[in-house]
Design a protein around this motif. Structure first.
Motif, mmCIF file in Angstrom:
data_model
loop_
_atom_site.group_PDB
_atom_site.id
_atom_site.type_symbol
_atom_site.label_atom_id
_atom_site.label_comp_id
_atom_site.label_asym_id
_atom_site.label_seq_id
_atom_site.Cartn_x
_atom_site.Cartn_y
_atom_site.Cartn_z
ATOM 1 N N VAL A 28 0.843 -1.204 0.000
ATOM 2 C CA VAL A 28 0.000 0.000 0.000
ATOM 3 C C VAL A 28 0.872 1.246 0.000
ATOM 4 C CG1 VAL A 28 -1.630 1.341 1.390
ATOM 5 C CG2 VAL A 28 -2.024 -1.089 1.014
ATOM 6 N N SER A 29 1.932 1.244 0.781
ATOM 7 C CA SER A 29 2.790 2.434 0.824
ATOM 8 C C SER A 29 3.479 2.668 -0.516
ATOM 9 C CB SER A 29 3.820 2.328 1.949
ATOM 10 O OG SER A 29 4.779 1.350 1.656
ATOM 11 N N GLN A 30 3.819 1.601 -1.234
ATOM 12 C CA GLN A 30 4.418 1.772 -2.554
ATOM 13 C C GLN A 30 3.451 2.459 -3.515
ATOM 14 O OE1 GLN A 30 5.767 -2.026 -3.978
ATOM 15 N NE2 GLN A 30 7.280 -2.245 -2.359
ATOM 16 N N LEU A 31 2.150 2.175 -3.375
ATOM 17 C CA LEU A 31 1.160 2.762 -4.263
ATOM 18 C C LEU A 31 0.732 4.161 -3.840
ATOM 19 C CD1 LEU A 31 -1.103 -0.356 -4.875
ATOM 20 C CD2 LEU A 31 0.513 0.682 -6.473
ATOM 21 N N THR A 32 0.908 4.503 -2.570
ATOM 22 C CA THR A 32 0.401 5.789 -2.087
ATOM 23 C C THR A 32 1.496 6.763 -1.652
ATOM 24 O OG1 THR A 32 0.139 4.884 0.142
ATOM 25 C CG2 THR A 32 -1.774 4.763 -1.310
ATOM 26 N N ASP A 33 2.758 6.415 -1.802
ATOM 27 C CA ASP A 33 3.837 7.282 -1.332
ATOM 28 C C ASP A 33 3.863 8.640 -2.027
ATOM 29 O OD1 ASP A 33 4.838 5.756 0.673
ATOM 30 O OD2 ASP A 33 6.489 4.909 -0.475
ATOM 31 N N ARG A 34 3.488 8.693 -3.260
ATOM 32 C CA ARG A 34 3.572 9.950 -4.007
ATOM 33 C C ARG A 34 2.287 10.762 -3.984
ATOM 34 N NH1 ARG A 34 7.534 9.145 -9.084
ATOM 35 N NH2 ARG A 34 9.161 8.058 -7.941
ATOM 36 N N VAL A 35 1.311 10.348 -3.205
ATOM 37 C CA VAL A 35 0.050 11.080 -3.124
ATOM 38 C C VAL A 35 0.273 12.357 -2.332
ATOM 39 C CG1 VAL A 35 -2.327 11.001 -2.309
ATOM 40 C CG2 VAL A 35 -1.283 8.959 -3.271
ATOM 41 N N PRO A 41 -9.903 13.070 5.725
ATOM 42 C CA PRO A 41 -9.880 11.637 6.035
ATOM 43 C C PRO A 41 -10.576 10.790 4.965
ATOM 44 C CG PRO A 41 -10.509 12.888 7.974
ATOM 45 C CD PRO A 41 -10.453 13.845 6.827
ATOM 46 N N GLU A 42 -11.607 11.345 4.341
ATOM 47 C CA GLU A 42 -12.307 10.609 3.291
ATOM 48 C C GLU A 42 -11.387 10.311 2.107
ATOM 49 O OE1 GLU A 42 -13.627 13.492 4.594
ATOM 50 O OE2 GLU A 42 -15.056 12.490 5.928
ATOM 51 N N LYS A 43 -10.561 11.281 1.763
ATOM 52 C CA LYS A 43 -9.623 11.070 0.660
ATOM 53 C C LYS A 43 -8.558 10.045 1.045
ATOM 54 C CE LYS A 43 -10.201 15.368 -1.824
ATOM 55 N NZ LYS A 43 -9.556 16.491 -2.450
ATOM 56 N N LYS A 44 -8.117 10.090 2.291
ATOM 57 C CA LYS A 44 -7.150 9.095 2.753
ATOM 58 C C LYS A 44 -7.736 7.700 2.667
ATOM 59 C CE LYS A 44 -4.914 12.182 6.003
ATOM 60 N NZ LYS A 44 -4.622 12.472 7.401
ATOM 61 N N HIS A 45 -8.973 7.553 3.121
ATOM 62 C CA HIS A 45 -9.638 6.247 3.058
ATOM 63 C C HIS A 45 -9.804 5.794 1.613
ATOM 64 C CE1 HIS A 45 -11.614 6.947 7.252
ATOM 65 N NE2 HIS A 45 -10.324 6.719 7.326
ATOM 66 N N ARG A 46 -10.118 6.716 0.739
ATOM 67 C CA ARG A 46 -10.305 6.380 -0.676
ATOM 68 C C ARG A 46 -9.009 5.882 -1.293
ATOM 69 N NH1 ARG A 46 -12.339 11.269 -3.321
ATOM 70 N NH2 ARG A 46 -13.995 10.989 -1.813
ATOM 71 N N TRP A 47 -7.897 6.576 -1.018
ATOM 72 C CA TRP A 47 -6.610 6.163 -1.579
ATOM 73 C C TRP A 47 -6.165 4.803 -1.047
ATOM 74 C CZ3 TRP A 47 -3.944 7.637 -5.613
ATOM 75 C CH2 TRP A 47 -4.162 8.900 -6.147
ATOM 76 N N VAL A 48 -6.302 4.609 0.251
ATOM 77 C CA VAL A 48 -5.876 3.336 0.842
ATOM 78 C C VAL A 48 -6.758 2.195 0.361
ATOM 79 C CG1 VAL A 48 -5.648 2.071 3.014
ATOM 80 C CG2 VAL A 48 -4.794 4.404 2.836
ATOM 81 N N SER A 49 -8.068 2.420 0.296
ATOM 82 C CA SER A 49 -8.957 1.350 -0.171
ATOM 83 C C SER A 49 -8.706 1.023 -1.634
ATOM 84 C CB SER A 49 -10.423 1.713 0.058
ATOM 85 O OG SER A 49 -10.771 2.870 -0.661
ATOM 86 N N SER A 50 -8.419 2.017 -2.458
ATOM 87 C CA SER A 50 -8.126 1.725 -3.863
ATOM 88 C C SER A 50 -6.798 0.971 -3.991
ATOM 89 C CB SER A 50 -8.108 3.002 -4.702
ATOM 90 O OG SER A 50 -7.066 3.846 -4.312
ATOM 91 N N ALA A 51 -5.831 1.298 -3.127
ATOM 92 C CA ALA A 51 -4.562 0.563 -3.142
ATOM 93 C C ALA A 51 -4.774 -0.884 -2.708
ATOM 94 C CB ALA A 51 -3.546 1.250 -2.235
ATOM 95 N N LEU A 52 -5.605 -1.101 -1.678
ATOM 96 C CA LEU A 52 -5.891 -2.467 -1.231
ATOM 97 C C LEU A 52 -6.593 -3.269 -2.318
ATOM 98 C CD1 LEU A 52 -6.954 -1.828 2.464
ATOM 99 C CD2 LEU A 52 -4.966 -3.117 1.673
ATOM 100 N N LEU A 53 -7.506 -2.629 -3.035
ATOM 101 C CA LEU A 53 -8.170 -3.318 -4.140
ATOM 102 C C LEU A 53 -7.188 -3.656 -5.252
ATOM 103 C CD1 LEU A 53 -11.533 -1.359 -4.380
ATOM 104 C CD2 LEU A 53 -11.206 -3.733 -3.661
ATOM 105 N N ALA A 54 -6.203 -2.797 -5.464
ATOM 106 C CA ALA A 54 -5.219 -3.055 -6.514
ATOM 107 C C ALA A 54 -4.301 -4.223 -6.162
ATOM 108 C CB ALA A 54 -4.377 -1.793 -6.756
ATOM 109 N N ILE A 55 -3.970 -4.392 -4.870
ATOM 110 C CA ILE A 55 -3.061 -5.471 -4.492
ATOM 111 C C ILE A 55 -3.795 -6.770 -4.171
ATOM 112 C CG2 ILE A 55 -1.368 -3.847 -3.600
ATOM 113 C CD1 ILE A 55 -2.162 -4.787 -0.765
#
Length: 90
Positions: A28-35, A41-55
């Protein structure tokens, strides 16, 4: 914790270490490090959930997954016991 819940034989294979969580967090950190837009908080949840779906396709099944319902029930009992003891103390 698994010893206290009595689930070390069924869930201990995968859950006695934090390796599976650390691996997921690393991906997840590899996918969200450059955000840069972590404004709400809603945007944070959105980014993390999209990263989890990707992995998700690359994740392995937890050994002992058939016994997850036993783990859930044991955790519910533990939480109820803790809240009951907190009410007695307060």
């Amino acid at each position: 914790m698994l010893h206290r819940l009595g689930l070390v034989n069924t869930q201990g294979i995968s859950l006695k270490t934090t390796n599976c969580l650390e691996s997921q967090l690393s991906w997840v950190s590899q996918l969200t490090d450059r955000v840069d837009l972590w404004r709400t908080p809603e945007k944070k949840h959105r980014w993390v959930s999209s990263a989890l779906l990707a992995i998700e396709p690359g994740l392995r099944r937890v050994k002992g997954y058939r016994h997850v319902s036993q783990l859930q029930e044991a955790l519910r009992r533990e939480i109820q016991q803790e809240s009951a003891s907190e009410h007695r103390i307060a």
